[in-house]
Every structure is written in C-alpha cells, then in structure tokens.
Design a protein around this motif. Structure first.
Motif, PDB file in Angstrom:
ATOM      1  N   GLY A   1      18.811 -75.489 -15.988  1.00 58.91           N
ATOM      2  CA  GLY A   1      19.365 -74.527 -15.047  1.00 58.91           C
ATOM      3  C   GLY A   1      19.989 -73.314 -15.711  1.00 58.91           C
ATOM      4  O   GLY A   1      19.809 -72.183 -15.263  1.00 58.91           O
ATOM      5  N   LEU A   2      20.721 -73.527 -16.806  1.00 60.72           N
ATOM      6  CA  LEU A   2      21.385 -72.408 -17.480  1.00 60.72           C
ATOM      7  C   LEU A   2      20.368 -71.406 -18.021  1.00 60.72           C
ATOM      8  O   LEU A   2      20.544 -70.191 -17.891  1.00 60.72           O
ATOM      9  N   MET A   3      19.288 -71.906 -18.611  1.00 58.35           N
ATOM     10  CA  MET A   3      18.258 -71.007 -19.143  1.00 58.35           C
ATOM     11  C   MET A   3      17.605 -70.204 -18.018  1.00 58.35           C
ATOM     12  O   MET A   3      17.393 -68.986 -18.150  1.00 58.35           O
ATOM     13  N   ALA A   4      17.278 -70.866 -16.903  1.00 60.02           N
ATOM     14  CA  ALA A   4      16.668 -70.157 -15.779  1.00 60.02           C
ATOM     15  C   ALA A   4      17.623 -69.119 -15.196  1.00 60.02           C
ATOM     16  O   ALA A   4      17.203 -68.016 -14.824  1.00 60.02           O
ATOM     17  N   ALA A   5      18.912 -69.443 -15.114  1.00 59.35           N
ATOM     18  CA  ALA A   5      19.887 -68.478 -14.593  1.00 59.35           C
ATOM     19  C   ALA A   5      19.989 -67.256 -15.497  1.00 59.35           C
ATOM     20  O   ALA A   5      20.056 -66.112 -15.018  1.00 59.35           O
ATOM     21  N   GLU A   6      19.995 -67.467 -16.803  1.00 59.07           N
ATOM     22  CA  GLU A   6      20.058 -66.333 -17.733  1.00 59.07           C
ATOM     23  C   GLU A   6      18.795 -65.482 -17.642  1.00 59.07           C
ATOM     24  O   GLU A   6      18.857 -64.248 -17.738  1.00 59.07           O
ATOM     25  N   GLU A   7      17.629 -66.123 -17.454  1.00 57.72           N
ATOM     26  CA  GLU A   7      16.396 -65.352 -17.305  1.00 57.72           C
ATOM     27  C   GLU A   7      16.415 -64.522 -16.024  1.00 57.72           C
ATOM     28  O   GLU A   7      15.939 -63.376 -16.008  1.00 57.72           O
ATOM     29  N   PHE A   8      16.963 -65.078 -14.950  1.00 56.35           N
ATOM     30  CA  PHE A   8      17.073 -64.318 -13.700  1.00 56.35           C
ATOM     31  C   PHE A   8      17.979 -63.096 -13.878  1.00 56.35           C
ATOM     32  O   PHE A   8      17.615 -61.985 -13.467  1.00 56.35           O
ATOM     33  N   ILE A   9      19.134 -63.302 -14.493  1.00 59.33           N
ATOM     34  CA  ILE A   9      20.045 -62.166 -14.711  1.00 59.33           C
ATOM     35  C   ILE A   9      19.420 -61.141 -15.646  1.00 59.33           C
ATOM     36  O   ILE A   9      19.550 -59.925 -15.446  1.00 59.33           O
ATOM     37  N   GLY A  10      18.692 -61.604 -16.668  1.00 57.67           N
ATOM     38  CA  GLY A  10      18.010 -60.667 -17.564  1.00 57.67           C
ATOM     39  C   GLY A  10      16.948 -59.858 -16.843  1.00 57.67           C
ATOM     40  O   GLY A  10      16.791 -58.647 -17.092  1.00 57.67           O
ATOM     41  N   LEU A  11      16.182 -60.498 -15.944  1.00 58.61           N
ATOM     42  CA  LEU A  11      15.157 -59.782 -15.180  1.00 58.61           C
ATOM     43  C   LEU A  11      15.778 -58.703 -14.311  1.00 58.61           C
ATOM     44  O   LEU A  11      15.323 -57.544 -14.310  1.00 58.61           O
ATOM     45  N   MET A  12      16.826 -59.045 -13.574  1.00 61.95           N
ATOM     46  CA  MET A  12      17.444 -58.057 -12.691  1.00 61.95           C
ATOM     47  C   MET A  12      18.128 -56.946 -13.488  1.00 61.95           C
ATOM     48  O   MET A  12      18.182 -55.804 -13.023  1.00 61.95           O
ATOM     49  N   THR A  13      18.613 -57.263 -14.687  1.00 60.06           N
ATOM     50  CA  THR A  13      19.225 -56.222 -15.526  1.00 60.06           C
ATOM     51  C   THR A  13      18.171 -55.249 -16.038  1.00 60.06           C
ATOM     52  O   THR A  13      18.403 -54.034 -16.095  1.00 60.06           O
ATOM     53  N   GLU A  14      17.002 -55.761 -16.421  1.00 56.25           N
ATOM     54  CA  GLU A  14      15.931 -54.876 -16.887  1.00 56.25           C
ATOM     55  C   GLU A  14      15.476 -53.925 -15.786  1.00 56.25           C
ATOM     56  O   GLU A  14      15.129 -52.769 -16.063  1.00 56.25           O
ATOM     57  N   CYS A  15      15.442 -54.395 -14.553  1.00 55.04           N
ATOM     58  CA  CYS A  15      14.974 -53.563 -13.439  1.00 55.04           C
ATOM     59  C   CYS A  15      16.057 -52.630 -12.911  1.00 55.04           C
ATOM     60  O   CYS A  15      15.793 -51.852 -11.985  1.00 55.04           O
ATOM     61  N   LEU A  16      17.255 -52.695 -13.457  1.00 52.93           N
ATOM     62  CA  LEU A  16      18.358 -51.880 -12.955  1.00 52.93           C
ATOM     63  C   LEU A  16      18.117 -50.389 -13.164  1.00 52.93           C
ATOM     64  O   LEU A  16      18.670 -49.558 -12.452  1.00 52.93           O
ATOM     65  N   SER A  17      17.281 -50.030 -14.141  1.00 47.51           N
ATOM     66  CA  SER A  17      17.009 -48.616 -14.399  1.00 47.51           C
ATOM     67  C   SER A  17      16.051 -48.006 -13.372  1.00 47.51           C
ATOM     68  O   SER A  17      15.952 -46.783 -13.285  1.00 47.51           O
ATOM     69  N   GLU A  18      15.334 -48.829 -12.610  1.00 46.75           N
ATOM     70  CA  GLU A  18      14.406 -48.322 -11.586  1.00 46.75           C
ATOM     71  C   GLU A  18      15.203 -48.089 -10.306  1.00 46.75           C
ATOM     72  O   GLU A  18      15.407 -48.996  -9.505  1.00 46.75           O
ATOM     73  N   GLN A  19      15.672 -46.865 -10.104  1.00 46.72           N
ATOM     74  CA  GLN A  19      16.654 -46.595  -9.054  1.00 46.72           C
ATOM     75  C   GLN A  19      16.080 -46.792  -7.653  1.00 46.72           C
ATOM     76  O   GLN A  19      16.716 -47.415  -6.804  1.00 46.72           O
ATOM     77  N   THR A  20      14.878 -46.252  -7.406  1.00 48.50           N
ATOM     78  CA  THR A  20      14.292 -46.395  -6.069  1.00 48.50           C
ATOM     79  C   THR A  20      14.048 -47.855  -5.728  1.00 48.50           C
ATOM     80  O   THR A  20      14.341 -48.315  -4.619  1.00 48.50           O
ATOM     81  N   PHE A  21      13.528 -48.607  -6.688  1.00 43.91           N
ATOM     82  CA  PHE A  21      13.290 -50.030  -6.464  1.00 43.91           C
ATOM     83  C   PHE A  21      14.603 -50.773  -6.219  1.00 43.91           C
ATOM     84  O   PHE A  21      14.688 -51.622  -5.328  1.00 43.91           O
ATOM     85  N   VAL A  22      15.627 -50.461  -6.999  1.00 38.92           N
ATOM     86  CA  VAL A  22      16.912 -51.153  -6.870  1.00 38.92           C
ATOM     87  C   VAL A  22      17.502 -50.933  -5.481  1.00 38.92           C
ATOM     88  O   VAL A  22      18.008 -51.870  -4.839  1.00 38.92           O
ATOM     89  N   VAL A  23      17.431 -49.709  -4.980  1.00 35.59           N
ATOM     90  CA  VAL A  23      18.005 -49.406  -3.662  1.00 35.59           C
ATOM     91  C   VAL A  23      17.296 -50.187  -2.567  1.00 35.59           C
ATOM     92  O   VAL A  23      17.928 -50.833  -1.718  1.00 35.59           O
TER      93      VAL A  23
END
Length: 740
Positions: free
Chosen positions: A347-369
C-alpha cells in the motif's frame, strides 16, 4: 453444404479433439479416404461479401440511394454471417483457417462499424436501419464468442493449448480487432461492459501473449498523440486536418477531431473493461502523456477550429474527447488507490506512486483545473491517509493544495476577463464555449479558452493596440486611449480620428490625459464571496495597520525598547541588585530571647568559655600521668585484644577477601587444589595426572614428542575459533573470580 454430404461418415465415438479427429469420406469412385476434421475440404466456399460502412466522412449517415445500396449489401453480409454460425464446429474452424475471405469479412465489419457514440455527431437513422445494423453486430459478437469457446459438445471440442495456438498464430483475434470491437460495442450499457470484460478476460487467460501485444498497442497512443499535434500545428497547409474537406466538413480539422475522439473513447472503454490495461498504462506512464496532450494539443486544436468557424460541430466533439481523456486518466490514477485498499502489504508504495503521478501532472495547468473540477483530489488523498497512515503527509498536502490553487486561479482569471470586457467594450460577458452536453462535458472549458474566446470574438489585442496608439500619440492617457479604441475597429482608425479631430462629441470633450486604473480582482472576490481579508493574520490584536494601540512591541531601529544601548550602560545597570537587596537585609536581623534561664538564647557567652576550660583541664591531666603506667596499661589491653582478634580473624579475613580489588592468584589456586583433593579423596582414588598442553617442546633440531606435535596441531586447527573472539568469556570469568 459440402458435395457428397451423404457419403461422409461423421462420428466421434472416442470423443477426440478436432485437432486429432478424422472423418471417413467415400468419393464418387467408391474409394474411402480419411480427412482431418480441420481441413480445406470442409470449406469449399471461397467468396464472402465485405461490409460497407454506414457512416460517411464527417460523421454523417448515408442518405438516399447510398442508403438503399447499403441495405442491400448489409442483407447479403448478414446472410454470410448466419451461414458461418450455422456450420458445425469443424466446418466453422476450417473456414476460418483455410478461407481468408471469411475472416476478412469479419474484420471489414469491425473496421467500418458505426461507433457507439454516433449520437454525438448526428441524429440516428430510421428504426429499420438501426435494427438491421444491430442484428449484424449481434452476429459478429456471436462469432467472436464462438472462436473463444473451446467446447461446444462432448463430440465437438478443442484442447485449450490447441485453441490458443490456432487463435494466436492465425490472427483469428488480434488487439486491433478488439480495439475496433470496443468502439463498435462500447460501454453505454451495463450488459455491453460485462460482455467486453468477459471477452478480454477469457482471451488474456487463454493466451498470455496478448498482454504483450496490448502493451505495444497502448504504447502506440504516444505516436497517435504526436501525429494529432503535428497536424494541428500545420494550419494553413493543404490537407492540414488529415485530408481536403468535402461538402460535409465544416473545417479542415474535422478529420483530426474525429481521430482524436476515436482515440479518447477507445482508451476510455478499454480501461473500463480491462483491468490489465490499467497496470500496463501505469508501467509505460501513459497517464503523463494524456495530461500533456490534454494541456498542449486540445486547447490549440479548439482555438484553430473556433477561429475558422465558431459554430462548428467539431467543437462539440472536442469537448466529448476531453471528458473521455479525463475519464481514462481517472481510471489509471484510481488504480493506485484500489491497490492500496486491496493489497495492504504494498500500500505504501502504491500511495507514493499515486502522489508522484499527480505531482508530475501539476505543471499541466489546463488539465489540473478540469480534473480538479470533476474528480477532487482531496477525496482520494483522504482515502490514502486512512488506508495507509505511513504515507508522507507533507507531499500529499502539497499536491492537494497545488490542484486547489490552480482551480481557484482559473476561476479568478475568468472573473477578471469578464470584468475587463464589460468595462472596455460595454457588452455582457460572452457565453462559454459550446460543450458536448451536461452529462458529458459538465461545463468543461480549458483555462485558456476564455482568452481565445475574447480574442476571436473581437479579433484584437487591446494592450497591443494601446501601445501602438501611445507610440504615435504619447501625450494621451491610457484611459482616454482605451475609450477611443472601444469606438473603433483597430488602432489605425483611432489614430486617424484623433489626428483629424473627428472624434464623437463625448470623446472630444473628455479629458485626454485620463489614466486607466485596472480593476482590483480582490474587490470582485469580496463582492462575490464577502471575504475581505486575504491573510489569516489581518485584523488580529497584533495588526498595526488596523489598530492604533496593538498588543505588541513596535520596534524602531536596532534592538528592542528599553534595552541598553552599549556595554557600559549594561554594566552600570544595578536594577537587578536593587531588586534582591531586601533579601540579604533579612539575614542581618537578630532576635533576643526572653527566657529567664537563658537556655533558649541563641548566643551563650558561658558556653564557649566552659568548653575551652574543660578541654584545657583534660590536656593537663594527660600530661601529668606517668608514662610508664600508661605503657603498662596499653600492654595489658593489647594482651586482651589478641585473644579477641584471633577469634575474629576468620570472619574478617573472609570479609577482607571480598573487599580486595583483586584476589591473590595464589589463594585462588590453593583453594582450587584443596577442593580438587577433597573431591578425589571422597571417591577413594588418586587425582589424575594433569594433562600436558605443551606446544613449545624442545629446541629446534632435537626432535619433538608426539604430545607436543598433537598439541600444536590442535592449536593450529582451533585457534581461529577463539583467539580474540574469547574476550567476552574471559572477562566474565575474571569477574566471577573477583578479578575486576
């Protein structure tokens, strides 16, 4: 029917597999032959009709004579598919294996099938046409299910190993065929989703090699997205949208939008019905590619189409594609949350991968909104924190705050853009870009679409035009220039009107030095929300901006108030001594007692004198004694003490032994030898001779005894097991013997 059907002996008493089964055939000459059950002999028909698509370029149904022709061809195709289903198992498989036209007919339908989302493009055709098409689709689904079924009866069956090799090696079912099947069937209803899920599960379970093919197919989406972006950038070139537009196409980008929509629905339905695809997408990082494509290509494509034709239907198609891409990304991202809930050990590894994925996509402003509006990230993070308490809360809170800030910033930008347009152009805010539907798009508008809408609606950049006018007429104020530009179509007309003094009466009398003050967005937010402060500390008891006497120390210059300015002033400060002076003054007070006897007086003068007199008299008595008498008394006392000391020697000796820092080794050896002698005397035997552990022996060249050689060999073999590794045991032994 095969020729000479009456002369074929079809029986399977041993219930063999079709791969091993043979049938006896008696020819016209009366000769009996044994033909395998899977043979071209059982598939004499070589021609099968192909399917013709019902939808033409541009997403429209056929009409008129073309529709009548389609009905005739569809009836023929329907009869061919019914013929395949009516065959026995060995004949059915013989046609698929040895007649390429039969498999080509099935593939032609899947490639030209009507998409299940056709209602997005146009109105549905007549009920008769829909009924005929659905009947053909049902026949194709039954054929595919029959291909994946190894057993039809006790006499007609195939081994699973044989079945998977026949399907995979002969391309009876392939990943491109399955992708076409996804678009043809879709997941609009629960029954369709369950059917597709069953087909994918059975196929991947039957032949694991399809998982590798699925990975290659999903990787191809990168190429598809890159191709769409390239064609979107090539506006103005012939065929920029994938081909020349016909009379049904409204813009040259319609083909590109249709291709984008097809990719979006294919990916969305696949991730909905095939759990294995989610894992593959996570491995190849397809979610990041979707976010990048959503942020960079789709708004650009939307803008190009809107500039050409703001009423184009392809704008509606893009909104559908955007919603499906968000849905596909959600399936991939939520698979990590499901992994945390179903597999606590990882579970911990999957949670870190989820947070890493959403952090990588944070730069895509239109998608994030857009993603935050439809799928708030805080809900998923709360689930992760409850299921996995060890997750990094700092990273999780950071990414949640980032998505919220982007969404809030987009809302503020939309409000500001609408306010500026109302003030400058004296018109109400333009409506939002057309969405697909309330269910599909749900007011899904990219953040930069508001800017593109403003620009395309007026075809002008106001800031640029103000700069152009001020370059020619620098004495004018920005506010006056904006008012003039609001009356003319471009900067050139505004400049000509000012130079020719041909302004409207209200502008001719206006102040030409008027300065433009842009509206404060915070005022608009305060008007809408009622929130006045934007800092959590505004208005508190320490706020010096809103209070005359705040409850705090206000510094002016260096240092704090009432603090010494230099070292000399610090040393001269005696305030601390003055504060404790009264305590020392209390020690100087002496209370006199009232007791008549004087026993309770604190000070008694007679006490010191009497004590000194007593001490002095005792000293004189000792000096006056005869020295010999003293020595005689001492001798008598020593004789008495000797007897007592002998009795106490034993006990004191034992006590002193325990008080020694280190006991004498001679005493230890003597005590050990005494116990040893007593032990053997009780047994009535002589103690054994001590063993010889000599390893030195004689000098070199004089020969050595066997015991010495044996001891040397034993020492050499066992020295690595002890040596310095025995320090702890040696120390414990010394402590037990009192040798600290």
């Amino acid at each position: 029917m095969t020729p000479n059907e009456s002369k074929v002996i079809k029986d399977n008493p041993d219930k063999k597999s079709l791969k091993e089964l043979t049938f006896s055939v008696i020819g016209d000459d009366g000769v009996r032959r044994n033909i395998p059950a899977l043979d071209k002999h059982w598939a004499p028909r070589s021609i099968f009709s192909s399917y013709t698509g019902l939808v033409v370029s541009g997403g429209h149904f056929k009409e008129g004579a073309a529709l009548e022709e389609w009905k005739h061809e569809a009836e023929t195709f329907k009869n061919d598919m019914e013929f395949l289903l009516s065959l026995s198992q060995h004949e059915f498989w013989s046609y698929l294996l040895y007649q390429q036209s039969a498999l080509a007919a099935i593939v032609s339908f899947l490639q030209k099938a009507t998409p299940f989302y056709i209602n997005v493009f146009t109105e549905l055709p007549a009920a008769e046409i829909q009924e005929l098409y659905e009947c053909i689709l049902n026949l194709i689904l039954r054929i595919i299910c029959r291909i994946l079924s190894p057993k039809e009866s006790n006499e007609s069956w195939l081994k699973k190993d044989e079945l998977k090799m026949l399907i995979y090696e002969n391309y009876l079912v392939s990943i491109p065929m399955l992708f076409d099947l996804l678009v043809a069937v879709g997941n609009a209803t629960r029954e369709n989703s369950e059917l597709l899920k069953k087909i994918f599960d059975n196929l991947l379970l039957l032949q694991p090699n399809y998982k590798k093919d699925l990975q290659h197919a999903l990787t191809y989406f990168r190429v598809a997205f890159r191709s769409i972006h390239t064609q979107t950038e090539n506006e103005g070139f012939e065929g920029a949208g994938g081909g020349l537009p016909d009379e049904c196409c409204e813009t040259p980008f319609d083909d590109v939008v249709l291709y984008t929509l097809d990719c979006a629905f294919t990916l969305s339905v696949l991730l909905d019905v095939c759990p294995a695809a989610k894992q593959i997408c996570s491995e190849i990082k397809l979610a990041q590619v979707i976010a990048n494509f959503y942020d960079n290509t789709l708004p650009f494509l939307y803008k190009n189409i809107y500039v050409i034709n703001e009423q184009s239907k392809s704008l509606l198609w893009i909104n559908h594609a955007r919603f499906q891409f968000l849905k596909a990304f959600r399936c991939i991202a939520y698979s990590y949350v499901e992994a945390v809930l179903t597999k606590p050990e990882t579970g911990l590894m999957a949670a870190e991968e989820f947070i890493g994925l959403m952090t990588e996509c944070l730069s895509e402003q239109t998608f994030v909104v857009d993603y935050e509006r439809h799928y708030p990230l805080s809900f998923d993070v709360d689930i992760l924190k409850q299921a996995c308490p060890d997750v990094d809360s700092f990273k999780a809170d950071f990414v949640v705050d980032g998505y919220r800030r982007e969404c809030a910033s987009a809302a503020v930008d939309n409000i500001n853009n609408n306010n500026i347009k109302e003030e400058i152009y004296n018109e109400s805010p333009s409506p939002t870009l057309p969405n697909s539907s309330e269910e599909a798009a749900n007011n899904l508008t990219p953040k930069d679409n508001s800017n593109s809408n403003e620009t395309s609606a007026t075809n002008r950049d106001l800031e640029l035009e103000v700069t152009v006018v001020l370059d020619c007429l620098p004495h004018l104020g920005t506010g006056f220039v904006r008012r003039v530009l609001s009356r003319y179509y471009n900067a050139e007309e505004a400049i000509s009107a000012v130079l020719e003094n041909n302004l409207p009466p209200d502008l001719a009398e206006a102040d030409q030095t008027e300065v433009y003050i842009p509206p404060d967005p915070q005022d608009k937010i305060y008007k809408d929300t009622g929130v006045k402060h934007f800092n959590i500390f505004d208005g508190d008891k320490y706020d010096i901006m809103t209070q005359d006497n705040p409850q705090c120390i206000i510094k002016k210059g260096k240092g704090m108030p009432n603090v010494p300015k230099d070292a000399a002033q610090l040393l001269d400060d005696k305030r601390d001594l003055a504060a404790i002076r009264h305590k020392y003054q209390e020690y100087s007070l002496v209370t006199e007692g009232d007791d008549e006897a004087g026993e309770n007086d604190e000070y008694n003068d007679e006490y010191d004198d009497s004590y000194e007199a007593l001490l002095e008299s005792e000293t004189r008595v000792v000096k006056s004694k005869d020295m010999k008498q003293v020595l005689a008394n001492v001798a008598d006392e020593s004789e008495d003490d000797e007897n007592e000391s002998e009795e106490e020697d034993a006990s004191q000796k034992e006590n002193r032994k325990n008080m020694n820092f280190c006991e004498n080794p001679e005493d230890i050896r003597a005590r050990y030898e005494a116990r040893r002698q007593a032990k053997w005397s009780k047994k009535g035997q002589a103690p054994p001779a001590p063993q010889n552990f000599d390893v030195v022996g004689k000098q070199k060249g004089q020969g050595q005894e066997k015991d010495v050689l044996r001891n040397r060999q034993k020492k050499e073999a066992n020295k690595s097991s002890r040596a310095n590794h025995n320090r702890k045991a040696g120390a414990a032994f010394k402590r037990s013997k009192g040798m600290l």
